[in-house]
Design an enzyme around this catalytic site. Structure first.
Site, PDB file in Angstrom:
ATOM      1  N   ASP A  89     -22.810   0.902  -6.014  1.00 40.12           N
ATOM      2  CA  ASP A  89     -23.350   0.136  -4.888  1.00 40.12           C
ATOM      3  C   ASP A  89     -24.704   0.670  -4.443  1.00 40.12           C
ATOM      4  O   ASP A  89     -25.136   0.422  -3.321  1.00 40.12           O
ATOM      5  CB  ASP A  89     -22.374   0.149  -3.708  1.00 40.12           C
ATOM      6  CG  ASP A  89     -22.106   1.567  -3.197  1.00 40.12           C
ATOM      7  OD1 ASP A  89     -22.479   2.531  -3.896  1.00 40.12           O
ATOM      8  OD2 ASP A  89     -21.533   1.698  -2.106  1.00 40.12           O
ATOM      9  N   ASP A 167     -16.115  14.490  -1.604  1.00 43.09           N
ATOM     10  CA  ASP A 167     -17.416  14.786  -0.988  1.00 43.09           C
ATOM     11  C   ASP A 167     -17.265  15.684   0.247  1.00 43.09           C
ATOM     12  O   ASP A 167     -18.039  16.628   0.435  1.00 43.09           O
ATOM     13  CB  ASP A 167     -18.221  13.516  -0.687  1.00 43.09           C
ATOM     14  CG  ASP A 167     -17.404  12.430  -0.012  1.00 43.09           C
ATOM     15  OD1 ASP A 167     -16.171  12.562   0.098  1.00 43.09           O
ATOM     16  OD2 ASP A 167     -18.003  11.422   0.420  1.00 43.09           O
TER      17      ASP A 167
END
Length: 323
Positions: A89, A167
């Protein structure tokens, strides 16, 4: 040893799942890359969409497993020296490849760096200086969203890679180990992915406003040595603490314009969050580190002037209980 970093092969790993928009990501990658040999694109579309009846966080587990597999391929099977990771994306800036090619030698030379990221978490158009698109920073926050890592980092992380939320796991002190990333003033990636595992949570509030750099900076011809730790601390920190201190009301009221760059000092978690909210910065902290922060300092533009949101100068480190 590398003969010339300009000849280094930096593969681009595209993480994709079930978004139909992967074309938009790939089209720009292929349009802007200067060389197919130096920047081979490795897409991996092996993951399948998750059936709806799965647990709420299933997607995050799939992503972490997928990352582990894909990075393993890049570093173990293909044996590349480094890799640039993007997700499906992301749209990239025209100088995306130039940026990473220039920063790669820095990553090799400075052991206090563990990644180079294309992303500025506070990169909304009104919060950056587009006239300084060449400006780069060190940050203690792992930004992700288009990032370069070395094979050695994967050697270190792979054995303990988490099952989910990779993350935020990277942002924990045990993984980060006081290392920093390089990040730009103006983002070299933007995300158009409202649909995804986080259900557009940050997208409408922040991500869709991130300014994508639109003019080419010849980074490989610039001297980036100012980003090495010793030099950076010699130049950046005095600049921050020499900036006159102002009150948040003075900033919001657009007063004391004659001062140029200014500093807003926070004393603790609550004042940091209150100032960040008042000024439109991202106010979340991960393991105590503010987004885009370096030694607790967040640099941004407010009403056309440079502001450093900073802790007192005797700062001694992050408090992981701040969240």
């Amino acid at each position: 040893p590398l003969t010339d970093p300009a000849d280094a092969v930096l593969p681009v790993l595209v993480m994709a799942c079930d978004r139909s928009t992967v074309r938009r990501c790939l089209d720009k990658l292929l349009r802007y890359r200067p060389s197919a040999q130096r920047f081979p694109v490795i897409p991996d579309l092996s993951e399948i969409p998750v059936p709806a009846e799965h647990r709420k966080f299933q997607g995050y587990y799939k992503i972490a497993r997928h990352y582990r597999w894909a990075l393993g391929q890049v570093f173990r099977t293909f044996r590349y020296r480094a890799a640039i990771v993007v997700e499906d994306d992301l749209e990239i800036a025209p100088d995306f490849f130039e940026y990473f090619q220039a920063a790669f030698p820095l990553l090799l030379a400075d052991r206090s760096l563990w990644c180079v990221s294309a992303w500025n978490d506070n990169g909304k158009e009104q919060m950056v200086d587009v006239g300084q698109a060449e400006l780069l920073y060190r940050t203690d926050f792992f930004p992700g969203l288009g990032w370069l890592l070395l094979a050695e980092l994967w050697d270190e992380l792979e054995p303990k890679w988490p099952r989910a939320f990779w993350d935020d796991w990277m942002r924990q002190p045990e993984q980060r180990r006081d290392r920093s990333c390089v990040r730009p003033e103006v983002s070299r990636t933007m995300t158009f992915g409202r649909k995804g595992v986080s259900h557009g949570q940050f997208f409408d509030q922040y991500l869709k406003f991130i300014k994508l750099n639109d003019h080419f900076v010849p980074f490989t011809q610039l001297d980036l040595s100012y980003l090495k730790k010793e030099e950076y601390e010699r130049s950046f920190l005095p600049k921050v603490y020499a900036a006159p201190e102002v009150k948040v009301e003075e900033l919001q009221g657009n007063r004391r314009r004659e001062l140029g760059a200014v500093r807003l000092q926070y004393s603790g978690r609550d004042s940091f969050k209150a100032f960040a909210k008042a000024l439109g910065l991202m106010d979340d902290l991960k393991s105590g580190v503010p987004r885009a922060g370096y030694r607790g300092i967040v640099s941004f533009v407010y009403r056309g002037r440079r502001v450093y949101l900073a802790p007192p100068s005797d700062w001694t480190g992050y408090d992981p209980t701040w969240s």
